[in-house]
Design a protein around this motif. Structure first.
Motif, mmCIF file in Angstrom:
data_model
loop_
_atom_site.group_PDB
_atom_site.id
_atom_site.type_symbol
_atom_site.label_atom_id
_atom_site.label_comp_id
_atom_site.label_asym_id
_atom_site.label_seq_id
_atom_site.Cartn_x
_atom_site.Cartn_y
_atom_site.Cartn_z
ATOM 1 N N ARG A 4 0.973 -1.179 -0.159
ATOM 2 C CA ARG A 4 0.081 -0.067 -0.127
ATOM 3 C C ARG A 4 0.704 1.081 -0.137
ATOM 4 N N ALA A 5 0.631 2.382 -0.775
ATOM 5 C CA ALA A 5 1.232 3.172 -1.029
ATOM 6 C C ALA A 5 0.189 4.438 -1.522
ATOM 7 N N VAL A 6 1.080 5.833 -1.480
ATOM 8 C CA VAL A 6 0.150 6.890 -1.971
ATOM 9 C C VAL A 6 0.677 7.658 -2.675
ATOM 10 N N VAL A 7 0.161 8.184 -3.909
ATOM 11 C CA VAL A 7 1.041 8.983 -4.866
ATOM 12 C C VAL A 7 0.441 10.471 -4.483
ATOM 13 N N ALA A 8 1.169 11.570 -4.141
ATOM 14 C CA ALA A 8 0.853 12.834 -3.878
ATOM 15 C C ALA A 8 1.467 13.841 -4.394
ATOM 16 N N ARG A 9 1.086 15.070 -3.988
ATOM 17 C CA ARG A 9 1.833 16.304 -4.215
ATOM 18 C C ARG A 9 1.987 17.326 -3.009
ATOM 19 N N PRO A 10 2.995 17.782 -3.070
ATOM 20 C CA PRO A 10 3.469 18.570 -1.890
ATOM 21 C C PRO A 10 2.569 19.594 -1.595
ATOM 22 N N THR A 16 -0.898 15.877 -0.122
ATOM 23 C CA THR A 16 -2.056 15.241 -0.439
ATOM 24 C C THR A 16 -2.204 14.311 -1.451
ATOM 25 N N GLY A 17 -2.846 13.255 -1.558
ATOM 26 C CA GLY A 17 -2.838 12.226 -2.770
ATOM 27 C C GLY A 17 -3.668 11.146 -2.352
ATOM 28 N N ARG A 18 -3.444 10.421 -3.418
ATOM 29 C CA ARG A 18 -4.473 9.096 -3.492
ATOM 30 C C ARG A 18 -3.665 7.785 -3.267
ATOM 31 N N ILE A 19 -4.553 6.838 -2.927
ATOM 32 C CA ILE A 19 -3.937 5.442 -2.726
ATOM 33 C C ILE A 19 -3.479 4.890 -4.133
ATOM 34 N N PHE A 20 -2.730 4.193 -4.040
ATOM 35 C CA PHE A 20 -1.638 3.468 -5.123
ATOM 36 C C PHE A 20 -1.459 2.424 -4.554
ATOM 37 N N LEU A 21 -2.095 0.987 -5.090
ATOM 38 C CA LEU A 21 -2.160 -0.374 -4.427
ATOM 39 C C LEU A 21 -1.144 -1.116 -5.115
ATOM 40 N N GLY A 35 8.031 6.728 -15.257
ATOM 41 C CA GLY A 35 7.305 6.345 -16.615
ATOM 42 C C GLY A 35 6.280 7.286 -16.951
ATOM 43 N N PHE A 36 5.413 7.243 -15.957
ATOM 44 C CA PHE A 36 4.066 7.920 -16.076
ATOM 45 C C PHE A 36 4.517 9.414 -16.345
ATOM 46 N N VAL A 37 4.955 10.180 -15.647
ATOM 47 C CA VAL A 37 5.587 11.484 -15.779
ATOM 48 C C VAL A 37 6.279 11.789 -17.210
ATOM 49 N N ALA A 47 0.628 18.041 -14.724
ATOM 50 C CA ALA A 47 -0.430 17.129 -15.592
ATOM 51 C C ALA A 47 -0.541 15.877 -14.999
ATOM 52 N N ALA A 48 0.608 15.301 -14.712
ATOM 53 C CA ALA A 48 0.623 13.820 -14.020
ATOM 54 C C ALA A 48 -0.210 13.983 -12.669
ATOM 55 N N ALA A 49 0.244 15.088 -11.944
ATOM 56 C CA ALA A 49 -0.427 15.149 -10.448
ATOM 57 C C ALA A 49 -1.978 15.225 -10.568
ATOM 58 N N ARG A 50 -2.407 16.076 -11.703
ATOM 59 C CA ARG A 50 -3.859 16.331 -12.055
ATOM 60 C C ARG A 50 -4.630 14.772 -12.272
ATOM 61 N N VAL A 51 -3.905 14.211 -13.321
ATOM 62 C CA VAL A 51 -4.520 12.727 -13.663
ATOM 63 C C VAL A 51 -4.705 11.895 -12.316
ATOM 64 N N LEU A 52 -3.256 11.702 -11.761
ATOM 65 C CA LEU A 52 -3.375 10.705 -10.736
ATOM 66 C C LEU A 52 -4.319 11.090 -9.516
#
Length: 129
Positions: A4-10, A16-21, A35-37, A47-52
């Motif tokens: 379990r992880a979180v992808v976030a912005r500072p 703040t972010g969302r779960i990343f399983l 790779g995504f960025v 843009a990557a942060a907006r999508v994720l």
């Protein structure tokens, strides 16, 4: 289930972010997020942060890559234990996460739980010199 992880912005308060399983371990997640960025969002970190984070409020099972559109918990995958949460994950609410990946403009920072909060365990630049 993966790590379990979180992808976030500072944020000024932390992140703040969302779960990343799947799979949130650094050996996989750093490559997937870079790779995504770099490849999907052509180096546009915001843009990557907006999508994720903004466009998929349920979080992620698989992050998109050039060959796969990814699977999010809000649009593509059935929830595991009831509806996916749409609450942003913060440093206070990320207690179940083993890692947090913060998308800074110049680098990806990896945080782990420690002490009274989250500690940086590593970082990697988006672009090499």
């Amino acid at each position: 289930m993966g790590t379990r992880a979180v992808v976030a912005r500072p944020t000024p308060q932390g992140f703040t972010g969302r779960i990343f399983l799947n799979d949130g371990a650094p050996s996989t997640a750093v490559c997937v997020l870079r790779g995504f960025v770099l490849n999907v969002q052509e180096g546009d970190v915001e843009a990557a942060a907006r999508v994720l984070i903004d466009d998929h409020p349920g979080g992620w099972i698989d992050v998109p890559d050039p060959d796969h559109r990814g699977r999010c918990l809000c649009h593509d995958a059935p929830p595991f234990n009831g509806p996916a949460s749409t609450e942003l994950t913060t440093e206070q609410s990320a207690s179940e996460a083993e890692y947090v990946y913060v998308l800074h403009p110049e680098r990806l920072v990896v945080l782990v739980p420690g002490g009274d909060g989250w500690e940086e365990t590593g970082s990697t630049p988006w672009w090499s010199d």
